[in-house]
Motif scaffolding. Structure first.
Motif, PDB file in Angstrom:
ATOM      1  N   PRO A  14      -2.813 -19.516  -0.310  1.00 22.85           N
ATOM      2  CA  PRO A  14      -2.946 -19.725   1.142  1.00 22.85           C
ATOM      3  C   PRO A  14      -1.627 -19.557   1.882  1.00 22.85           C
ATOM      4  CG  PRO A  14      -4.108 -21.424  -0.074  1.00 22.85           C
ATOM      5  CD  PRO A  14      -3.334 -20.658  -1.082  1.00 22.85           C
ATOM      6  N   ILE A  15      -1.709 -18.901   3.039  1.00 23.98           N
ATOM      7  CA  ILE A  15      -0.524 -18.755   3.892  1.00 23.98           C
ATOM      8  C   ILE A  15      -0.125 -20.118   4.422  1.00 23.98           C
ATOM      9  CG2 ILE A  15       0.302 -17.826   6.105  1.00 23.98           C
ATOM     10  CD1 ILE A  15      -1.234 -15.285   5.481  1.00 23.98           C
ATOM     11  N   GLY A  57       6.019 -16.783  -1.966  1.00 22.85           N
ATOM     12  CA  GLY A  57       7.211 -16.271  -1.278  1.00 22.85           C
ATOM     13  C   GLY A  57       6.857 -15.704   0.076  1.00 22.85           C
ATOM     14  N   SER A  58       7.713 -14.795   0.565  1.00 22.26           N
ATOM     15  CA  SER A  58       7.576 -14.224   1.904  1.00 22.26           C
ATOM     16  C   SER A  58       7.170 -12.771   1.808  1.00 22.26           C
ATOM     17  CB  SER A  58       8.894 -14.343   2.674  1.00 22.26           C
ATOM     18  OG  SER A  58       9.301 -15.681   2.777  1.00 22.26           O
ATOM     19  N   SER A  59       6.338 -12.343   2.749  1.00 21.34           N
ATOM     20  CA  SER A  59       5.964 -10.935   2.838  1.00 21.34           C
ATOM     21  C   SER A  59       7.131 -10.116   3.372  1.00 21.34           C
ATOM     22  CB  SER A  59       4.767 -10.781   3.779  1.00 21.34           C
ATOM     23  OG  SER A  59       5.180 -10.998   5.136  1.00 21.34           O
ATOM     24  N   ALA A  60       6.986  -8.799   3.327  1.00 19.19           N
ATOM     25  CA  ALA A  60       7.939  -7.936   4.034  1.00 19.19           C
ATOM     26  C   ALA A  60       7.761  -8.129   5.538  1.00 19.19           C
ATOM     27  CB  ALA A  60       7.705  -6.477   3.656  1.00 19.19           C
ATOM     28  N   PRO A  61       8.827  -7.996   6.332  1.00 14.85           N
ATOM     29  CA  PRO A  61       8.668  -8.133   7.788  1.00 14.85           C
ATOM     30  C   PRO A  61       7.761  -7.037   8.338  1.00 14.85           C
ATOM     31  CG  PRO A  61      10.988  -8.208   7.143  1.00 14.85           C
ATOM     32  CD  PRO A  61      10.221  -7.742   5.952  1.00 14.85           C
ATOM     33  N   SER A  73      -2.999 -12.133   8.053  1.00 20.16           N
ATOM     34  CA  SER A  73      -2.849 -11.115   7.024  1.00 20.16           C
ATOM     35  C   SER A  73      -3.394 -11.636   5.695  1.00 20.16           C
ATOM     36  CB  SER A  73      -1.367 -10.739   6.879  1.00 20.16           C
ATOM     37  OG  SER A  73      -0.591 -11.880   6.603  1.00 20.16           O
ATOM     38  N   SER A  74      -3.598 -10.729   4.743  1.00 19.20           N
ATOM     39  CA  SER A  74      -4.088 -11.127   3.419  1.00 19.20           C
ATOM     40  C   SER A  74      -3.088 -12.078   2.775  1.00 19.20           C
ATOM     41  CB  SER A  74      -4.270  -9.882   2.549  1.00 19.20           C
ATOM     42  OG  SER A  74      -4.578 -10.250   1.222  1.00 19.20           O
ATOM     43  N   VAL A  86       2.861 -12.476  -3.042  1.00 17.83           N
ATOM     44  CA  VAL A  86       3.298 -12.794  -1.670  1.00 17.83           C
ATOM     45  C   VAL A  86       2.266 -12.218  -0.701  1.00 17.83           C
ATOM     46  CG1 VAL A  86       5.720 -12.831  -2.301  1.00 17.83           C
ATOM     47  CG2 VAL A  86       4.695 -10.705  -1.484  1.00 17.83           C
ATOM     48  N   PRO A  87       2.173 -12.715   0.518  1.00 15.27           N
ATOM     49  CA  PRO A  87       1.194 -12.191   1.476  1.00 15.27           C
ATOM     50  C   PRO A  87       1.452 -10.726   1.812  1.00 15.27           C
ATOM     51  CG  PRO A  87       2.113 -14.294   2.225  1.00 15.27           C
ATOM     52  CD  PRO A  87       2.944 -13.840   1.075  1.00 15.27           C
TER      53      PRO A  87
END
Length: 631
Positions: free
Chosen positions: A408-409, A458-462, A402-403, A376-377
């Motif tokens: 790809p994001i 998936g999703s990064s942490a907020p 962000s990374s 995840v990013p």
């Protein structure tokens, strides 16, 4: 309503009785001039009535009356009795051609009580069941049915219609005439080994209605049309072999089909040249990449070889691996167990009609390790948070990319929380976005914004919450020298009594619309007493109107601000002296660059007072700016 030749039946639904019980129905049959023929009295539960003994193909009216103690309600409808079925036509005959049949018949002797309107003439293919038909208006007794298949049997039938019934005649079988067959298709000339050549073809699209009995084939030199080989085959054979062709010469093959009627046109090949041995493959390359399942995919490609019809691609590894594939294209892939210590080579050989090329080998290569597993990013970071707008307040945030975690994001999710932690805003934004504005928020309200990055995994942490707050309703007062130097660009001002009307050019404020109506709010401030005039909406004529407070005699500045707190335009106006009346005088004064407001410019006291007021205002403005900056 249901009709037969001698009866009519009317149906109805139970009506609303109007609060009085339904006593009965009176059903009356009337002739075409609305004269009563007969009446039937029916129970209130009835929903239909039948009149019999009527004359066929005759117009009648049926009236149904629902009767209560209060009165009756009528419904009347016109209908016709039907005709009887006419007799079927007789003596149906057909005169065939190759693709059509001329059909004749005798008229029916009884029309069923209604004149014959048309005849439906049908030809049914006995083999396929396909029906070809045509409608002919009476009194015609002949029709031509076209588009039929040669040499095919058809059943002919004719239906006579009086508009009510359409009986058909007894079928008569007639066959169309056969013709010679079409040309054979897909004729090919080839030589796949050094000693034998081949001619192949497909059967004609149509046999002409008579079975094909023989095919005659011929191979000739294109240069002078001289025959090299020829012959005849039977029993449905569609290929022949004959001795080898000569290298480098151009040939053409033709094939004709013959049935019981005759011989059809010839089908032919494109010009064919017997080639020498195929060229050696060129640019043979090999590469490999490891897969997630412990295997490796090895790919190779090469340039096409002139004269080649297929290839042999052989993979050899330093661990003894030896795999042979025979592709017909110029690419091939192999699957092996992944071992980073093994190296490989690939050899490719071309095969043609007359033999094979020399093998060509690639350089030695290794298999690349598997790519890293995507994650995840990384958690993004919000860089700035800014209050925007006063009358229509909001907040804006910015961030850096962000990374992407190796994938790809694909987008970001922005969230805005109120002081209690409740979500008041959530939205998805594109992956190339680096800012977002939350609009139409309450004034002077604190919020916390977060940001989440998304990729295919998936999703990064907020992100960490970023504190933001909206502006108050009233914008900060601009510096006095900014107002004095603003001039009247973009605005004209009219003052009458305690009313100030500023006409503002549309170019100065944009063209925002809400619901199709121009909707622009501006803020007014008078600098003589630092008096806020508040927000007003520009009307459709471009005017903003304020009620002025009590002002001292002298020259005053009016500054008009936009929703961002920036100056749209300024203008000066003069208030008359005490001896010339009360309140403000009309007219405008476009004087700019004044060093005073609201008093007599010659008075030292006035200058001192103004300097003191301006200094206090400036200190307040700077203090407020510092407070906002700390937010």
């Amino acid at each position: 309503m249901t009709a037969t030749p001698t009866s009519l039946m009317a149906n109805w639904s139970t009506p609303n009785s109007g609060g009085s019980p339904l006593l009965r129905y009176d059903a009356t049959l009337l002739d075409d001039s609305l004269q009563t023929i007969t009446t039937q009295t029916l129970d209130p539960s009835a929903t239909s009535v039948l009149f019999t003994g009527l004359t066929e193909v005759t117009s009648y009216y049926i009236r149904v009356s629902a009767v209560t103690a209060v009165g009756s309600a009528d419904s009347i409808q016109n209908w016709h009795t039907s005709a009887y079925s006419p007799d079927a036509v007789t003596n149906v005959q057909g005169t065939p051609d190759t693709t059509s049949i001329v059909v004749t018949w005798n008229a029916t002797t009884y029309d069923g009580g209604s004149p014959i309107i048309w005849y439906d003439v049908q030809a049914t293919n006995v083999e396929t069941g396909q029906v070809t038909s045509i409608n002919i208006n009476a009194p015609a007794l002949t029709a031509t049915i076209s588009g039929l298949t040669p040499g095919t049997a058809y059943l002919l039938s004719v239906g006579a219609s009086n508009g009510y019934h359409e009986p058909y005649s007894v079928p008569t079988m007639v066959s169309t005439s056969a013709v010679h067959p079409d040309q054979p298709t897909n004729v090919q000339l080839s030589q796949t080994d050094p000693t034998t050549a081949h001619v192949t073809w497909d059967a004609p699209a149509s046999s002409g209605g008579s079975p094909v009995t023989t095919y005659e084939w011929r191979v000739s030199l294109q240069a002078d049309s001289s025959t090299i080989a020829s012959g005849t085959v039977t029993d449905g054979t569609t290929s022949v072999d004959f001795p080898s062709l000569t290298y480098g010469l151009t040939y053409v093959a033709t094939v004709t089909a013959t049935n019981g009627v005759g011989t059809g046109p010839a089908g032919s090949t494109d010009p064919f040249v017997r080639s020498q041995l195929p060229d050696d493959p060129a640019q043979v390359t090999g590469s490999g990449v490891a897969n997630d399942d412990g295997t490796a995919t090895i790919s190779t490609s090469w340039d096409a070889s002139a004269g080649a019809t297929s290839y042999a691609a052989e993979l050899k590894g330093s661990d003894g691996t030896d795999i042979l594939e025979t592709p017909s294209t110029t690419t091939q892939s192999f699957t092996v167990s992944y071992d980073p210590t093994v190296t490989y080579t690939i050899s490719v050989m071309a095969f043609g009609d007359n033999g094979q090329s020399n093998p060509v080998t690639s350089g030695r290569f290794e298999v690349a390790p598997p790519p890293p597993v995507a994650q995840v990013p990384a958690t993004p970071t919000i860089d700035t948070g800014t209050a925007v707008g006063f009358h229509d307040p909001g907040v804006s945030i910015t961030w850096q990319n962000s990374s992407d975690g190796g994938s790809p994001i694909t987008g970001f999710v922005v969230n805005l929380f109120d002081a209690s932690g409740a979500v008041v805003w959530i939205d998805n934004v594109s992956p190339d976005s680096r800012s977002y504005s939350f609009t139409h928020l309450p004034t002077s309200t604190s919020y916390t914004a977060t940001l989440t990055a998304i990729n295919a995994v998936g999703s990064s942490a907020p992100s960490a919450g970023f504190a933001v707050a909206t502006n108050p309703l009233d914008p900060m007062a601009p510096l006095l020298q900014t107002v004095e130097n603003g001039g009247n660009s973009g605005m004209s001002l009219t003052v009458s009594g305690d009313t100030a009307v500023a006409h503002i050019n549309s170019d100065s404020v944009g063209a925002r619309t809400e619901g199709g109506v121009r909707s622009v709010w501006v803020y007014g401030i008078v600098y003589s007493t630092a008096s806020s005039l508040g927000w007003v909406q520009i009307d459709t004529d471009g005017n903003a109107t304020w009620t002025l407070p009590t002002l001292a005699a002298g020259v005053h500045h009016l500054a008009v601000l936009n929703d961002a707190g920036g100056i749209i335009a300024t203008a000066s106006f003069r208030v008359a002296g005490a001896t010339s009346g009360t309140g403000n005088t009309g007219g405008t004064d476009q004087t700019t660059g004044l060093a005073f407001t609201g008093t007599d410019p010659g008075s030292p006291l006035t200058l001192a007072v103004f300097a003191l007021v301006s200094g206090i205002a400036l200190v307040a403005v700077n203090r407020r700016r510092r407070m906002l900056a700390r937010r």
